[in-house]
Scaffold this motif. Structure first.
Motif, PDB file in Angstrom:
ATOM      1  N   LEU A  54       5.362  -6.633 -18.432  1.00 24.89           N
ATOM      2  CA  LEU A  54       4.443  -6.134 -17.998  1.00 24.89           C
ATOM      3  C   LEU A  54       3.764  -4.174 -17.825  1.00 24.89           C
ATOM      4  N   LEU A  55       4.949  -4.126 -17.198  1.00 24.08           N
ATOM      5  CA  LEU A  55       5.112  -2.712 -16.818  1.00 24.08           C
ATOM      6  C   LEU A  55       4.236  -1.296 -17.613  1.00 24.08           C
ATOM      7  N   LEU A  68       0.425   5.077 -20.888  1.00 29.20           N
ATOM      8  CA  LEU A  68       1.122   3.722 -20.150  1.00 29.20           C
ATOM      9  C   LEU A  68       2.685   3.961 -19.719  1.00 29.20           C
ATOM     10  N   ILE A  69       2.368   3.334 -18.164  1.00 31.34           N
ATOM     11  CA  ILE A  69       4.160   3.841 -18.271  1.00 31.34           C
ATOM     12  C   ILE A  69       4.789   4.170 -18.983  1.00 31.34           C
ATOM     13  N   ASP A  70       6.051   4.346 -19.624  1.00 33.78           N
ATOM     14  CA  ASP A  70       7.212   4.380 -20.452  1.00 33.78           C
ATOM     15  C   ASP A  70       8.398   4.549 -20.294  1.00 33.78           C
ATOM     16  N   MET A  71       9.463   3.401 -20.655  1.00 32.66           N
ATOM     17  CA  MET A  71      10.733   3.761 -19.961  1.00 32.66           C
ATOM     18  C   MET A  71      11.388   3.715 -20.869  1.00 32.66           C
ATOM     19  N   ALA A  72      12.674   3.902 -20.972  1.00 35.72           N
ATOM     20  CA  ALA A  72      13.587   3.695 -21.909  1.00 35.72           C
ATOM     21  C   ALA A  72      15.036   3.010 -21.797  1.00 35.72           C
ATOM     22  N   PHE A  73      15.369   1.798 -22.179  1.00 38.31           N
ATOM     23  CA  PHE A  73      16.507   1.028 -22.215  1.00 38.31           C
ATOM     24  C   PHE A  73      17.725   1.488 -23.051  1.00 38.31           C
ATOM     25  N   ASP A  74      19.161   1.498 -22.448  1.00 36.27           N
ATOM     26  CA  ASP A  74      20.621   1.843 -23.517  1.00 36.27           C
ATOM     27  C   ASP A  74      21.643   0.423 -23.115  1.00 36.27           C
ATOM     28  N   GLY A  75      21.779  -0.328 -23.553  1.00 31.43           N
ATOM     29  CA  GLY A  75      22.083  -1.748 -22.955  1.00 31.43           C
ATOM     30  C   GLY A  75      21.359  -2.331 -22.285  1.00 31.43           C
ATOM     31  N   ASP A  76      21.957  -2.474 -21.035  1.00 29.92           N
ATOM     32  CA  ASP A  76      21.475  -3.394 -19.575  1.00 29.92           C
ATOM     33  C   ASP A  76      21.011  -2.220 -18.855  1.00 29.92           C
ATOM     34  N   ARG A  77      20.718  -0.648 -19.334  1.00 28.97           N
ATOM     35  CA  ARG A  77      19.906   0.176 -18.914  1.00 28.97           C
ATOM     36  C   ARG A  77      18.811   0.430 -18.577  1.00 28.97           C
ATOM     37  N   THR A  79      15.851   3.119 -17.733  1.00 34.47           N
ATOM     38  CA  THR A  79      15.257   4.395 -17.224  1.00 34.47           C
ATOM     39  C   THR A  79      13.532   4.976 -17.834  1.00 34.47           C
ATOM     40  N   ILE A  80      12.734   5.409 -16.610  1.00 35.24           N
ATOM     41  CA  ILE A  80      11.466   5.375 -16.720  1.00 35.24           C
ATOM     42  C   ILE A  80      11.448   6.916 -16.904  1.00 35.24           C
ATOM     43  N   THR A  81      10.464   6.723 -17.995  1.00 31.88           N
ATOM     44  CA  THR A  81      10.279   8.320 -18.559  1.00 31.88           C
ATOM     45  C   THR A  81       8.925   8.488 -18.445  1.00 31.88           C
ATOM     46  N   TYR A  82       7.946   8.048 -18.051  1.00 31.23           N
ATOM     47  CA  TYR A  82       6.507   8.426 -17.755  1.00 31.23           C
ATOM     48  C   TYR A  82       6.041   7.909 -16.958  1.00 31.23           C
ATOM     49  N   ASP A  83       6.219   7.862 -15.813  1.00 32.56           N
ATOM     50  CA  ASP A  83       5.301   7.170 -14.378  1.00 32.56           C
ATOM     51  C   ASP A  83       3.660   7.136 -14.601  1.00 32.56           C
ATOM     52  N   ALA A  84       2.942   7.457 -15.557  1.00 31.00           N
ATOM     53  CA  ALA A  84       1.628   7.563 -15.175  1.00 31.00           C
ATOM     54  C   ALA A  84       1.174   7.419 -14.153  1.00 31.00           C
ATOM     55  N   GLY A  85       0.972   8.377 -13.115  1.00 31.14           N
ATOM     56  CA  GLY A  85       1.333   9.613 -12.042  1.00 31.14           C
ATOM     57  C   GLY A  85       1.063   7.778 -10.401  1.00 31.14           C
ATOM     58  N   ILE A  86       2.018   6.761 -10.771  1.00 32.32           N
ATOM     59  CA  ILE A  86       2.577   6.871 -10.171  1.00 32.32           C
ATOM     60  C   ILE A  86       2.765   7.503  -8.164  1.00 32.32           C
TER      61      ILE A  86
END
Length: 334
Positions: A54-55, A68-77, A79-86
């Protein structure tokens, strides 16, 4: 289908709280394991993954790349790569600040408010931060008879008994009684006086706008120790299985009934009408209620109510009947 109280609003509020906590949590812990994050946030791994999905579609107006908020996955980990100013502090626009000030002022005037001091402290902080905007002259008052609410509140605080003239809608009658005030409550957007009724010898809720007159007495209010208090709730009327059940067939224009009154059952019919079963305080109230709804509602049960509505409707129609014209006598020349 049997209606049950919806939990959608509560679930949505809980999820919003999780999402608001989730972004700063992830920003502070880049590459955190999803299982660890779920444990820290008090949720399940599956729910956390659904929240992350949803995020991904949340962000700033425009809602395109870079918004939009963006994030990166590495397996089960993750990381937020862009927080959209939150991560930036919220700043209210002048219109938003004024709307919040007005809402808090009205909340501070609500009868039965338990945390008035907390509301007043929050209001003072926002007014100080808003500056000149908060000084805009706005008259704030509650709907209904404000003077009556103030009088009831004063009587409750003084600890004195009150003589009231009260209209009981369920029985369509006005009565005079002496009550011992306990507290003011706000239920369903209306002010109520919770008091020990000496006539009924029980605690009762009296709707403020149905108190036609009141006189504060010189004697102290005395509430028996056995008196049971009302629990705060969304509606003053709470149906119970011992109350009479009424079944109505309603058309499209009468469906609002199911939103305004608690219903035991709502069953759609093939022709678009609904069969609705609800509990009422007594059948006399139900008769007046149904007659006021007109052709949008037909009584199905109980048989006693069907007969009463039929007789009342027939009497009303008879009152509008036009007497037959008297035939004119024969005319002729003398």
């Amino acid at each position: 289908m049997t209606t049950t109280k919806s939990t959608g609003s509560r679930a949505s509020a809980d999820r919003l709280a999780r999402l608001l906590n989730l972004v700063p949590y992830l920003l502070a812990r880049p590459g955190v394991d999803i299982a660890q994050a779920a444990a820290d946030l008090g949720t399940t791994g599956r729910q956390l993954r659904e929240d992350l999905e949803l995020l991904w579609v949340c962000g700033l107006p425009g809602y395109g790349p870079g918004d939009l908020i963006d994030m990166a996955f590495d397996g089960d980990r993750v990381t937020i790569t862009y927080d959209a100013g939150i991560d930036r502090p919220l700043r209210l626009t002048p219109d938003e600040a004024l709307a919040l000030v007005v809402a808090l002022r009205m909340l501070a005037e609500t009868p039965g408010l338990a945390s008035r001091e907390a509301v007043e402290r929050a209001l003072a902080k926002i007014e100080d931060a808003a500056g000149e905007v908060a000084g805009t002259p706005v008259a704030v008052g509650l709907p209904g008879d404000v003077a009556r609410l103030d009088g009831l509140r004063a009587a409750t605080q003084s600890g004195r008994a009150v003589r009231i003239t009260y209209y009981t809608a369920a029985r369509d009658e006005t009565s005079e009684r002496v009550v011992d005030p306990i507290r003011m409550l706000m239920i369903g957007g209306r002010g109520y006086l919770e008091a020990w009724c000496r006539r009924a010898e029980a605690v009762r809720l009296f709707r403020a706008d149905r108190i036609d007159a009141m006189v504060e007495l010189d004697e102290a209010a005395v509430v028996p120790a056995r008196a049971s208090r009302y629990e705060p709730r969304e509606a003053a009327f709470q149906p119970t299985p011992d109350l009479p059940a009424v079944t109505l067939r309603i058309g499209r224009g009468g469906r609002w009934i199911t939103e305004y009154y608690p219903c035991d059952e709502v069953r759609p019919e093939p022709n678009g009408e609904w069969l609705v079963t609800l509990r009422v305080t007594d059948l006399a109230w139900a008769r007046r209620f149904v007659l006021g709804l007109g052709p949008e509602v037909t009584v199905v049960a109980p048989a006693e109510l069907v007969a009463e509505v039929h007789d009342a409707a027939a009497a009303a129609l008879a009152a509008y009947a036009v007497p037959a014209a008297t035939p004119a006598g024969p005319s002729g020349s003398g």
